[in-house]
Write a protein that holds these residues in place. Structure first.
Motif, PDB file in Angstrom:
ATOM      1  N   ALA A  24       0.831  -1.205   0.000  1.00 25.08           N
ATOM      2  CA  ALA A  24       0.000   0.000   0.000  1.00 25.08           C
ATOM      3  C   ALA A  24       0.869   1.259   0.000  1.00 25.08           C
ATOM      4  CB  ALA A  24      -0.942  -0.014   1.202  1.00 25.08           C
ATOM      5  N   ASP A  25       2.022   1.201   0.637  1.00 26.37           N
ATOM      6  CA  ASP A  25       2.916   2.364   0.700  1.00 26.37           C
ATOM      7  C   ASP A  25       3.541   2.708  -0.652  1.00 26.37           C
ATOM      8  OD1 ASP A  25       2.452   2.631   3.419  1.00 26.37           O
ATOM      9  OD2 ASP A  25       4.229   1.486   3.983  1.00 26.37           O
ATOM     10  N   ALA A  32       2.242   6.208 -10.722  1.00 27.08           N
ATOM     11  CA  ALA A  32       3.091   7.031 -11.588  1.00 27.08           C
ATOM     12  C   ALA A  32       3.647   6.193 -12.739  1.00 27.08           C
ATOM     13  CB  ALA A  32       4.230   7.661 -10.777  1.00 27.08           C
ATOM     14  N   LEU A  33       4.036   4.948 -12.451  1.00 28.14           N
ATOM     15  CA  LEU A  33       4.521   4.056 -13.501  1.00 28.14           C
ATOM     16  C   LEU A  33       3.418   3.781 -14.515  1.00 28.14           C
ATOM     17  CD1 LEU A  33       6.696   2.093 -14.634  1.00 28.14           C
ATOM     18  CD2 LEU A  33       5.640   0.346 -13.175  1.00 28.14           C
ATOM     19  N   TYR A  34       2.225   3.497 -14.029  1.00 29.56           N
ATOM     20  CA  TYR A  34       1.101   3.239 -14.932  1.00 29.56           C
ATOM     21  C   TYR A  34       0.824   4.454 -15.819  1.00 29.56           C
ATOM     22  CZ  TYR A  34      -0.306  -1.107 -12.547  1.00 29.56           C
ATOM     23  OH  TYR A  34      -0.368  -2.380 -12.049  1.00 29.56           O
ATOM     24  N   GLU A  35       0.843   5.628 -15.245  1.00 30.05           N
ATOM     25  CA  GLU A  35       0.563   6.845 -16.019  1.00 30.05           C
ATOM     26  C   GLU A  35       1.668   7.129 -17.038  1.00 30.05           C
ATOM     27  OE1 GLU A  35      -0.279   9.806 -13.043  1.00 30.05           O
ATOM     28  OE2 GLU A  35      -2.131   8.801 -12.456  1.00 30.05           O
ATOM     29  N   ALA A  36       2.893   6.746 -16.710  1.00 32.09           N
ATOM     30  CA  ALA A  36       4.001   6.929 -17.650  1.00 32.09           C
ATOM     31  C   ALA A  36       3.998   5.869 -18.753  1.00 32.09           C
ATOM     32  CB  ALA A  36       5.335   6.889 -16.893  1.00 32.09           C
ATOM     33  N   SER A  37       3.201   4.824 -18.568  1.00 35.53           N
ATOM     34  CA  SER A  37       3.134   3.717 -19.523  1.00 35.53           C
ATOM     35  C   SER A  37       1.822   3.748 -20.301  1.00 35.53           C
ATOM     36  CB  SER A  37       3.258   2.379 -18.777  1.00 35.53           C
ATOM     37  OG  SER A  37       4.426   2.354 -18.002  1.00 35.53           O
ATOM     38  N   ALA A  49      -4.491   4.621 -18.399  1.00 36.00           N
ATOM     39  CA  ALA A  49      -4.647   4.118 -17.033  1.00 36.00           C
ATOM     40  C   ALA A  49      -5.563   5.060 -16.271  1.00 36.00           C
ATOM     41  CB  ALA A  49      -3.292   4.025 -16.345  1.00 36.00           C
ATOM     42  N   ARG A  50      -6.483   4.488 -15.530  1.00 37.64           N
ATOM     43  CA  ARG A  50      -7.392   5.300 -14.708  1.00 37.64           C
ATOM     44  C   ARG A  50      -6.629   5.909 -13.530  1.00 37.64           C
ATOM     45  NH1 ARG A  50     -11.264   0.377 -13.613  1.00 37.64           N
ATOM     46  NH2 ARG A  50      -9.194  -0.491 -13.456  1.00 37.64           N
ATOM     47  N   PRO A  51      -7.130   7.001 -12.968  1.00 40.01           N
ATOM     48  CA  PRO A  51      -6.446   7.617 -11.819  1.00 40.01           C
ATOM     49  C   PRO A  51      -6.295   6.672 -10.619  1.00 40.01           C
ATOM     50  CG  PRO A  51      -8.089   9.112 -12.706  1.00 40.01           C
ATOM     51  CD  PRO A  51      -8.269   7.800 -13.416  1.00 40.01           C
ATOM     52  N   GLU A  52      -7.145   5.683 -10.523  1.00 42.47           N
ATOM     53  CA  GLU A  52      -7.075   4.731  -9.410  1.00 42.47           C
ATOM     54  C   GLU A  52      -6.586   3.352  -9.864  1.00 42.47           C
ATOM     55  OE1 GLU A  52     -10.905   4.193 -11.445  1.00 42.47           O
ATOM     56  OE2 GLU A  52      -9.881   5.974 -10.772  1.00 42.47           O
ATOM     57  N   GLU A  53      -5.913   3.286 -11.001  1.00 37.38           N
ATOM     58  CA  GLU A  53      -5.480   1.999 -11.582  1.00 37.38           C
ATOM     59  C   GLU A  53      -4.605   1.194 -10.630  1.00 37.38           C
ATOM     60  OE1 GLU A  53      -6.111  -0.648 -14.413  1.00 37.38           O
ATOM     61  OE2 GLU A  53      -6.611   1.415 -14.892  1.00 37.38           O
ATOM     62  N   ALA A  54      -3.658   1.828  -9.982  1.00 41.61           N
ATOM     63  CA  ALA A  54      -2.758   1.106  -9.067  1.00 41.61           C
ATOM     64  C   ALA A  54      -3.535   0.531  -7.885  1.00 41.61           C
ATOM     65  CB  ALA A  54      -1.644   2.025  -8.577  1.00 41.61           C
ATOM     66  N   ALA A  55      -4.435   1.309  -7.319  1.00 40.37           N
ATOM     67  CA  ALA A  55      -5.228   0.824  -6.183  1.00 40.37           C
ATOM     68  C   ALA A  55      -6.127  -0.332  -6.607  1.00 40.37           C
ATOM     69  CB  ALA A  55      -6.056   1.967  -5.598  1.00 40.37           C
ATOM     70  N   PHE A  56      -6.715  -0.240  -7.797  1.00 35.35           N
ATOM     71  CA  PHE A  56      -7.559  -1.310  -8.308  1.00 35.35           C
ATOM     72  C   PHE A  56      -6.743  -2.590  -8.494  1.00 35.35           C
ATOM     73  CE2 PHE A  56      -9.162  -3.751 -11.924  1.00 35.35           C
ATOM     74  CZ  PHE A  56     -10.424  -4.093 -11.452  1.00 35.35           C
ATOM     75  N   THR A  57      -5.576  -2.478  -9.119  1.00 38.41           N
ATOM     76  CA  THR A  57      -4.721  -3.643  -9.343  1.00 38.41           C
ATOM     77  C   THR A  57      -4.296  -4.263  -8.019  1.00 38.41           C
ATOM     78  OG1 THR A  57      -3.896  -2.711 -11.411  1.00 38.41           O
ATOM     79  CG2 THR A  57      -2.562  -4.446 -10.401  1.00 38.41           C
ATOM     80  N   SER A  59      -5.754  -4.077  -5.076  1.00 39.64           N
ATOM     81  CA  SER A  59      -6.911  -4.711  -4.454  1.00 39.64           C
ATOM     82  C   SER A  59      -7.220  -6.049  -5.111  1.00 39.64           C
ATOM     83  CB  SER A  59      -8.121  -3.780  -4.536  1.00 39.64           C
ATOM     84  OG  SER A  59      -9.273  -4.413  -4.045  1.00 39.64           O
ATOM     85  N   ASP A  60      -7.153  -6.080  -6.434  1.00 47.48           N
ATOM     86  CA  ASP A  60      -7.409  -7.316  -7.174  1.00 47.48           C
ATOM     87  C   ASP A  60      -6.390  -8.392  -6.817  1.00 47.48           C
ATOM     88  OD1 ASP A  60      -8.969  -8.752  -9.099  1.00 47.48           O
ATOM     89  OD2 ASP A  60      -7.339  -8.465 -10.545  1.00 47.48           O
ATOM     90  N   VAL A  61      -5.129  -8.003  -6.684  1.00 48.84           N
ATOM     91  CA  VAL A  61      -4.071  -8.956  -6.319  1.00 48.84           C
ATOM     92  C   VAL A  61      -4.318  -9.506  -4.915  1.00 48.84           C
ATOM     93  CG1 VAL A  61      -1.602  -9.148  -5.747  1.00 48.84           C
ATOM     94  CG2 VAL A  61      -2.319  -8.053  -7.882  1.00 48.84           C
ATOM     95  N   LEU A  62      -4.686  -8.653  -3.978  1.00 48.24           N
ATOM     96  CA  LEU A  62      -4.942  -9.103  -2.612  1.00 48.24           C
ATOM     97  C   LEU A  62      -6.123 -10.063  -2.555  1.00 48.24           C
ATOM     98  CD1 LEU A  62      -4.450  -5.845  -0.514  1.00 48.24           C
ATOM     99  CD2 LEU A  62      -2.880  -7.780  -0.744  1.00 48.24           C
ATOM    100  N   GLU A  63      -7.183  -9.754  -3.304  1.00 49.07           N
ATOM    101  CA  GLU A  63      -8.375 -10.598  -3.293  1.00 49.07           C
ATOM    102  C   GLU A  63      -8.133 -11.948  -3.956  1.00 49.07           C
ATOM    103  OE1 GLU A  63     -11.662  -8.483  -4.992  1.00 49.07           O
ATOM    104  OE2 GLU A  63     -11.462  -6.835  -3.553  1.00 49.07           O
ATOM    105  N   ALA A  64      -7.290 -11.982  -4.979  1.00 48.38           N
ATOM    106  CA  ALA A  64      -7.073 -13.217  -5.733  1.00 48.38           C
ATOM    107  C   ALA A  64      -6.405 -14.296  -4.883  1.00 48.38           C
ATOM    108  CB  ALA A  64      -6.240 -12.935  -6.981  1.00 48.38           C
ATOM    109  N   GLY A  65      -5.441 -13.910  -4.082  1.00 46.43           N
ATOM    110  CA  GLY A  65      -4.760 -14.869  -3.227  1.00 46.43           C
ATOM    111  C   GLY A  65      -3.734 -15.742  -3.936  1.00 46.43           C
ATOM    112  N   ASP A  66      -3.744 -15.763  -5.268  1.00 49.38           N
ATOM    113  CA  ASP A  66      -2.789 -16.588  -6.002  1.00 49.38           C
ATOM    114  C   ASP A  66      -1.891 -15.729  -6.889  1.00 49.38           C
ATOM    115  OD1 ASP A  66      -4.639 -15.774  -7.862  1.00 49.38           O
ATOM    116  OD2 ASP A  66      -4.988 -17.750  -8.728  1.00 49.38           O
TER     117      ASP A  66
END
Length: 92
Positions: A24-25, A32-37, A49-57, A59-66
């Protein structure tokens, strides 16, 4: 006895590239990386990339568990890439 021209290992310093798990930190650096890409996002999703793309990704990674999202850091200061490591391939 052969001698090293590199000096003792303690003077070498850390390697220039380091893989660290995204937390999260580090989301601002990931965003910034997403916006530069923007080309990557346009090619793969048809939009920037959406303004919240990193947070969405993240969150998705945490929920997936794998999945683990690893940041590729240059000299532990600048995020220059990321690896979305998936342990279980998605079903067709």
């Amino acid at each position: 006895m052969p001698t090293s021209t590199l000096g003792p290992p303690s003077t070498l310093g850390p390697p220039p590239l380091t893989l660290l798990q995204v937390t999260a930190d580090t989301l601002p650096a990931l965003q910034a990386l997403y916006e530069a890409s923007s080309g990557y996002f346009r090619n793969h999703s048809g939009a920037e990339a959406r303004p919240e793309e990193a947070a969405f990704t993240y969150s998705d990674v945490l929920e997936a568990g794998d999945r683990v999202l690893l940041g590729i850091w240059w000299q532990r200061e600048m995020l220059i890439g990321c690896i979305d490591l998936r342990f279980d391939p998605p079903a067709p």
